[in-house]
Design a protein around this motif. Structure first.
Motif, mmCIF file in Angstrom:
data_model
loop_
_atom_site.group_PDB
_atom_site.id
_atom_site.type_symbol
_atom_site.label_atom_id
_atom_site.label_comp_id
_atom_site.label_asym_id
_atom_site.label_seq_id
_atom_site.Cartn_x
_atom_site.Cartn_y
_atom_site.Cartn_z
ATOM 1 N N SER A 324 50.252 3.993 -79.599
ATOM 2 C CA SER A 324 49.670 2.664 -79.831
ATOM 3 C C SER A 324 48.163 2.681 -79.580
ATOM 4 O O SER A 324 47.382 2.078 -80.325
ATOM 5 C CB SER A 324 50.335 1.630 -78.921
ATOM 6 O OG SER A 324 51.714 1.567 -79.151
ATOM 7 N N HIS A 389 49.335 -7.699 -86.538
ATOM 8 C CA HIS A 389 50.725 -7.273 -86.717
ATOM 9 C C HIS A 389 50.893 -6.378 -87.947
ATOM 10 O O HIS A 389 51.858 -5.623 -88.023
ATOM 11 C CB HIS A 389 51.633 -8.489 -86.849
ATOM 12 C CG HIS A 389 51.752 -9.291 -85.584
ATOM 13 N ND1 HIS A 389 52.423 -8.828 -84.476
ATOM 14 C CD2 HIS A 389 51.262 -10.517 -85.245
ATOM 15 C CE1 HIS A 389 52.357 -9.740 -83.504
ATOM 16 N NE2 HIS A 389 51.663 -10.764 -83.941
ATOM 17 N N SER A 390 49.968 -6.459 -88.896
ATOM 18 C CA SER A 390 50.088 -5.699 -90.140
ATOM 19 C C SER A 390 49.427 -4.327 -90.046
ATOM 20 O O SER A 390 49.870 -3.378 -90.689
ATOM 21 C CB SER A 390 49.441 -6.470 -91.298
ATOM 22 O OG SER A 390 49.810 -7.815 -91.285
ATOM 23 N N GLY A 392 49.213 -1.992 -87.774
ATOM 24 C CA GLY A 392 50.005 -0.880 -87.264
ATOM 25 C C GLY A 392 50.976 -0.308 -88.261
ATOM 26 O O GLY A 392 51.310 0.895 -88.213
ATOM 27 N N THR A 393 51.443 -1.143 -89.209
ATOM 28 C CA THR A 393 52.427 -0.676 -90.202
ATOM 29 C C THR A 393 51.845 0.351 -91.158
ATOM 30 O O THR A 393 52.591 1.036 -91.862
ATOM 31 C CB THR A 393 52.975 -1.872 -91.006
ATOM 32 O OG1 THR A 393 51.889 -2.540 -91.668
ATOM 33 C CG2 THR A 393 53.688 -2.865 -90.096
ATOM 34 N N TYR A 395 50.454 2.925 -90.143
ATOM 35 C CA TYR A 395 50.573 4.192 -89.436
ATOM 36 C C TYR A 395 52.017 4.554 -89.086
ATOM 37 O O TYR A 395 52.365 5.728 -89.059
ATOM 38 C CB TYR A 395 49.765 4.148 -88.129
ATOM 39 C CG TYR A 395 48.272 3.983 -88.325
ATOM 40 C CD1 TYR A 395 47.419 5.079 -88.304
ATOM 41 C CD2 TYR A 395 47.707 2.728 -88.538
ATOM 42 C CE1 TYR A 395 46.050 4.941 -88.466
ATOM 43 C CE2 TYR A 395 46.336 2.563 -88.703
ATOM 44 C CZ TYR A 395 45.517 3.675 -88.676
ATOM 45 O OH TYR A 395 44.174 3.515 -88.848
ATOM 46 N N THR A 396 52.828 3.554 -88.762
ATOM 47 C CA THR A 396 54.183 3.837 -88.278
ATOM 48 C C THR A 396 55.102 2.652 -88.525
ATOM 49 O O THR A 396 54.621 1.531 -88.782
ATOM 50 C CB THR A 396 54.142 4.161 -86.765
ATOM 51 O OG1 THR A 396 55.445 4.502 -86.323
ATOM 52 C CG2 THR A 396 53.672 2.956 -85.976
ATOM 53 N N ASP A 397 56.420 2.903 -88.420
ATOM 54 C CA ASP A 397 57.390 1.807 -88.495
ATOM 55 C C ASP A 397 58.165 1.678 -87.181
ATOM 56 O O ASP A 397 59.147 0.945 -87.091
ATOM 57 C CB ASP A 397 58.362 2.020 -89.662
ATOM 58 C CG ASP A 397 59.067 3.382 -89.587
ATOM 59 O OD1 ASP A 397 58.844 4.112 -88.597
ATOM 60 O OD2 ASP A 397 59.825 3.699 -90.526
ATOM 61 N N ASP A 398 57.708 2.381 -86.139
ATOM 62 C CA ASP A 398 58.343 2.311 -84.826
ATOM 63 C C ASP A 398 58.086 0.926 -84.222
ATOM 64 O O ASP A 398 56.931 0.564 -83.975
ATOM 65 C CB ASP A 398 57.767 3.396 -83.917
ATOM 66 C CG ASP A 398 58.482 3.490 -82.581
ATOM 67 O OD1 ASP A 398 58.610 2.455 -81.898
ATOM 68 O OD2 ASP A 398 58.923 4.592 -82.220
ATOM 69 N N PRO A 399 59.126 0.129 -83.931
ATOM 70 C CA PRO A 399 58.928 -1.250 -83.450
ATOM 71 C C PRO A 399 58.217 -1.326 -82.101
ATOM 72 O O PRO A 399 57.413 -2.245 -81.876
ATOM 73 C CB PRO A 399 60.357 -1.811 -83.367
ATOM 74 C CG PRO A 399 61.251 -0.619 -83.326
ATOM 75 C CD PRO A 399 60.559 0.450 -84.103
ATOM 76 N N LEU A 402 54.533 -0.604 -82.721
ATOM 77 C CA LEU A 402 53.928 -1.736 -83.431
ATOM 78 C C LEU A 402 53.670 -2.911 -82.492
ATOM 79 O O LEU A 402 52.623 -3.565 -82.568
ATOM 80 C CB LEU A 402 54.827 -2.169 -84.591
ATOM 81 C CG LEU A 402 54.904 -1.208 -85.780
ATOM 82 C CD1 LEU A 402 55.944 -1.696 -86.787
ATOM 83 C CD2 LEU A 402 53.539 -1.081 -86.458
ATOM 84 N N THR A 405 50.773 -2.015 -80.175
ATOM 85 C CA THR A 405 49.540 -1.952 -80.972
ATOM 86 C C THR A 405 48.995 -3.353 -81.221
ATOM 87 O O THR A 405 47.779 -3.593 -81.101
ATOM 88 C CB THR A 405 49.801 -1.241 -82.318
ATOM 89 O OG1 THR A 405 50.219 0.100 -82.076
ATOM 90 C CG2 THR A 405 48.539 -1.235 -83.176
#
Length: 496
Positions: A324, A389-390, A392-393, A395-399, A402, A405
């Motif tokens: 993050s 919120h957008s 971080g997506t 780079y990754t889809d790890d909740p 995200l 981050t």
């Protein structure tokens, strides 16, 4: 008869008194009206003066932007070059991605010597231009080339030492050979990189910044082709892995340096007689440049070291926190490129005004720079908060990553103004030939305030990873406040 004369005399005295009173009344009325009219004129003059100053500040801000916008674009493209290398390394494998990031970090830390030690040229040359010492500009530039060559030689030796010792740094045994692979190719970029920085500082000092943007565009295109081609073996090129990425770095540096040297043939540079003759190294001149630039270099080391320290502490806390942090700090770095580009432009603008010894012009350029800094900070804060919120997506889809981050990006938004102010204020002080005290302010703010507070909050309180970012916010705020006090003091000292 006497009584008649006496009566006449009284009447005339009475008339004269009456006339005198009426005259004084009319005079007082006239004075009162005149005072009111003067007051109205005074208010009008004040308004006109304020409007005139505001117009001058707006005009100066627009001139700064003409120089700053290409520099901002160039800084963003420079970040994009690093992103290209990271993408290619990621496609090679997890170990290559980790090793590539570490190797690029080593290269950058060493290359800071070329960036920081050459940064003294811009304010020095700008002051000469402001003082109409055109012939001195060419002589100083030629000494800068000698200085750059020596700094590049020292940087090459430092990289070679790293290559010899990296296997003893405690990294995973799989990483050390990959780091060496990259550095063996990238080390040869340093001579061209140092020459590039000498030329870039001249462009910044003269306010001719468009060629710097063109150089970065071409450099990014060349890096896209070579990094993907040599790294992954695309388009019929050999697959060289991290060595290919490092080789691309060296080729790109040479290409960009050639572009800037070639553009110095422009007629706008003829007045400075840059290549009028061959000069031998002038040790006193180079020594003065070293003394002036060393605090700039150390200030960069203190700042880069703080963020490196924060990254290490995040990695010690956990994988989610580290991932993050890398995303949020990367986005913050992109935002930072905007005030950094502005700072580079303002250094030259204030340097020229200082060369003319014009306090009014210096103050006007300071005010316009601070206004632009606030506007840039408002823009980046809005983007970070609206899209936290957008982002971080990408780079990754790890909740879990995200979620953290998004929180860290709120903290990033909090230090946009102080981060912008500190880099712009440093640029202003640099333009006034002041580098030592700003370096000390950075050292205190980052290593005696930000790092200890962040470490304590992260490891000894329930705040955890967020504590490191709180430390950054506090340190950057202290730095910007102290630098503002220093700037105010320097204005009094420099223009007694």
């Amino acid at each position: 008869m006497c009584s008649i004369f006496y009566a006449h005399d009284n009447n005339s005295n009475s008339n004269s008194n009456s006339n005198s009173n009426s005259n004084s009344n009319s005079n007082s009325n006239s004075n009162s009206n005149s005072g009111k009219e003067n007051e109205r004129l005074s208010n009008t003059q004040r308004i006109d003066r304020i409007m005139s100053r505001a117009t001058a500040v707006i005009r100066e801000a627009s001139r700064v932007l003409v120089v700053a916008l290409p520099l901002m674009g160039a800084q963003l493209l420079q970040v994009a070059n690093g992103s290209v290398d990271a993408i290619v390394a990621g496609r090679l494998g997890r170990a290559e991605l980790a090793a590539g990031g570490l190797a690029a970090g080593v290269w950058f830390f060493v290359a800071l010597s070329c960036i920081g030690l050459m940064a003294g040229l811009s304010p020095t040359l700008a002051a000469m231009i402001g003082a109409s010492r055109r012939a001195a500009v060419g002589a100083q530039f030629r000494q800068g080339l000698w200085f750059g060559g020596w700094v590049a030689l020292a940087a090459i030796l430092a990289i070679l030492v790293c290559i010899k010792t990296v296997s003893h740094w405690g990294f995973d045994p799989e990483l050390a050979p990959l780091i060496i692979e990259y550095l063996r190719a990238a080390v040869w970029s340093l001579p061209a990189f140092a020459m590039l920085m000498v030329c870039r500082n001249l462009y910044e000092a003269t306010g001719i910044s468009t060629p710097i943007l063109i150089m970065q565009v071409v450099g990014l295109l060349v890096n896209l082709v070579l990094s993907f081609g040599l790294g992954l073996g695309l388009w019929g090129l050999p697959t060289l892995g991290l060595f290919g990425i490092g080789l691309s770095t060296s080729v790109v540096s040479v290409v960009m340096a050639v572009i800037l040297f070639f553009r110095l043939r422009d007629k706008r540079f003829h007045r400075y007689k840059l290549f009028e003759r061959f000069d031998k190294p002038n040790l006193p001149v180079i020594g003065q440049l070293l003394v002036f630039a060393m605090p700039i270099y150390l200030g960069l080391v203190f700042e880069a070291g703080l963020f490196f320290f924060t990254a290490i502490q995040m990695a010690k806390i956990g994988v989610v926190e580290s991932a993050s942090h890398n995303i949020a700090i990367g986005i913050s770095a992109i935002c930072y490129m905007l005030p950094l580009g502005l700072s580079l432009a303002i250094t030259a603008r204030i340097g020229k005004a200082y060369g003319r010894r014009s306090r009014g012009l210096v103050e006007r350029r300071i005010i316009s720079g601070l206004i632009l800094t606030v506007l840039l900070a408002a823009t980046t804060v809005s983007i970070l908060l609206l899209f936290r919120h957008s982002i971080g997506t990408l780079y990754t889809d790890d909740p879990d990553v995200l979620a953290l981050t998004a929180t860290l990006l709120i903290f990033a938004a909090c230090f946009q103004l102080s981060d912008g102010f500190q880099v712009v204020l440093i640029g202003m002080l640099r333009g006034l030939q002041d580098t030592r005290v700003p370096m000390l302010i950075n050292a205190v703010s980052y290593w005696m305030i930000a790092a200890p507070i962040g470490y304590y909050l992260a490891h000894h309180t329930a705040v955890g990873a967020l504590g490191l970012w709180l430390g950054l916010i506090i340190g950057l705020t202290c730095a910007s406040g102290l630098l503002a006090v220093r700037l105010n003091g320097q204005l009094k000292v420099k223009f007694k």
